[in-house]
Design an enzyme around this catalytic site. Structure first.
Site, PDB file in Angstrom:
ATOM      1  N   GLU A  24       0.850  -1.192   0.000  1.00 28.34           N
ATOM      2  CA  GLU A  24       0.000   0.000   0.000  1.00 28.34           C
ATOM      3  C   GLU A  24       0.883   1.238   0.000  1.00 28.34           C
ATOM      4  O   GLU A  24       1.899   1.281   0.708  1.00 28.34           O
ATOM      5  CB  GLU A  24      -0.909  -0.020   1.239  1.00 28.34           C
ATOM      6  N   CYS A  63     -14.089  -1.422  -8.627  1.00 30.27           N
ATOM      7  CA  CYS A  63     -15.184  -0.474  -8.454  1.00 30.27           C
ATOM      8  C   CYS A  63     -15.534   0.235  -9.747  1.00 30.27           C
ATOM      9  O   CYS A  63     -16.348   1.171  -9.732  1.00 30.27           O
ATOM     10  CB  CYS A  63     -14.847   0.543  -7.357  1.00 30.27           C
TER      11      CYS A  63
END
Length: 454
Positions: free
Chosen positions: A331, A411
């Site tokens: 990340e 998404c």
């Protein structure tokens, strides 16, 4: 020849990606919001600059679809002037079951057009977790804990404050703040807090309701640089911001499947109160039903959680593989990585690394030993990229590592489909796609795709 501001009566023939619908005028595509395929509407043209397509806004429904309902957000209904309709609930005028049919249609069309899959198939479902003790109070709930009209689900909301102190959402496709009268997509607690806000510095106000049920109010005033940029001017430092330490952000706790996750109050977490549980359940189910005698998550292999945030999906893989599972979360946000390290302490083989995913993968490809590559080849790579997708470089790095299984949480249907095309070119087959309606009454749809090495 029609131009911007002209009125037209159009027949709506289809749905397009991005929350708009399709009509045609003199052979040209016109994108129109706030309508439904099968309707005839009166529109006003808002953008005729392009020769290939125009944009318009709906003024009146002349022939309504049987799937049309009174908008769940009364301020956004079609009888309100377009410039006064708040954005964020662009499917709220459509019956919930039909919303999901349209979202699935958009996903399947993207898989066919951009993923180059001749006859794609996918399932569509709503959230599937039981209600939590501090769940929404925004309406009657069905057996799965979702409200029957798809309201009352947002635990995180960003509101805007204009120069006059008005607090609300932007009008659709603009930066005009529409003052709030209600906020039906939010939980009752978030809505109540939002309606109590009065003025403030121009900028943004974030409302966050974590698992403890208490709503945090996080003002984010715009800097002089922000304001100048929006006005097209130069910039100067904001007074009082040249020195001093920024206070440490509050850390809140979210709970998923009996496990606690630490995350900054203003950090990323799913906005639907049941989304994290639904996604982890979907990922677990998708990986567990893959054919073969080997375990779904081999604890002796090496697994990756890319764009890993605070470790939600790394924990999902770890739960499937057991306490010795080797999983690395990658990340770029250092605060999220710090929390991921804390959230993954139950797995002795878990690591959380701060890095851009593309650079981390490039370094891994250059430095991985033979034994590490062998463990990666038996592992699962899970990626949950931003709306823009992973992109060709990241996907090609992944296929070069040749993991046994890739799980892609997406998404955006078009970004997902483009990346699937790159995976397929790299030797992977699409095993399944599950669409999840984590954003009821909006056009957004989440998907969990599983790819296996061909």
């Amino acid at each position: 020849m029609s131009g911007t501001g002209d009125l037209l009566d159009l027949d709506i023939t289809g749905v397009a990606h991005g929350g708009v619908f399709v009509a045609r005028h003199e052979g040209r595509v016109v994108f129109v919001p706030d309508t439904i395929p099968g309707e005839r509407v009166r529109v006003r043209l808002t953008d005729t600059a392009k020769s290939s397509f125009w944009r318009a806004e709906t003024l009146e429904v002349l022939e309504a679809s049987p799937h049309r309902q009174l908008h769940v957000w009364r301020q956004a209904d079609v009888d309100v002037p377009p410039e006064q309709r708040p954005g964020g609930a662009d499917f709220g005028h459509i019956e919930l079951a039909h919303q999901r049919s349209l979202k699935l249609e958009v996903l399947l069309d993207a898989l066919q057009r951009f993923g180059r899959i001749d006859a794609p198939t996918a399932t569509m479902s709503a959230v599937s977790a039981p209600p939590t003790p501090d769940g929404a109070e925004g309406g009657a709930q069905d057996a799965d804990g979702e409200t029957v009209d798809g309201t009352g689900w947002r635990t995180r909301v960003s509101l805007h404050v204009d120069d006059d102190g008005n607090v609300g959402q932007y009008a659709a496709r603009s930066h005009r703040v529409v003052p709030l009268e209600d906020l039906p997509l939010a939980t009752a607690e978030v809505e109540r807090t939002a309606l109590e806000l009065r003025g403030g510095e121009p900028g943004r106000i974030d409302l966050v309701q974590p698992a403890d049920g208490r709503v945090r109010v996080l003002p984010r005033p715009q800097t002089h640089r922000d304001a100048a940029t929006r006005r097209g001017r130069g910039s100067r430092p904001a007074p009082g911001r040249r020195s001093g330490k920024t206070p440490a952000p509050e850390v809140v706790v979210e709970r998923v499947g009996g496990r606690e996750f630490r995350v900054d109050a203003g950090g990323f977490w799913q906005v639907h109160r049941l989304a994290a549980h639904t996604l982890t359940t979907a990922v677990s189910a998708a990986v567990s039903i893959l054919p073969g005698d080997a375990p779904a998550v081999d604890p002796e292999a090496w697994h990756l959680d890319l764009y890993g945030g605070v470790g939600l999906f790394a924990a999902t893989l770890g739960a499937l593989g057991g306490p010795s599972t080797r999983v690395t979360s990658v990340e770029s946000d250092a605060r999220a990585t710090e929390h991921a390290g804390e959230n993954l302490v139950d797995w002795v083989g878990a690591r959380a690394e701060t890095a851009r995913v593309d650079r981390w993968l490039a370094r891994l490809a250059a430095e991985a030993s033979v034994s590490e590559r062998e463990r990666l080849s038996r592992g699962v790579v899970l990626l949950d990229p931003p709306r823009s997708g992973a992109g060709r470089d990241v996907v090609e790095h992944i296929t070069a590592l040749s993991p046994k299984t890739v799980v892609y949480v997406a998404c955006d249907p078009v970004a997902l489909s483009r990346d699937i095309a790159t995976f397929r070119a790299g030797g992977y087959d699409l095993a399944s796609v599950d669409a999840l309606d984590l954003f009821p009454n909006s056009h957004h749809v989440e998907a969990v795709a599983v790819l296996t090495r061909g």
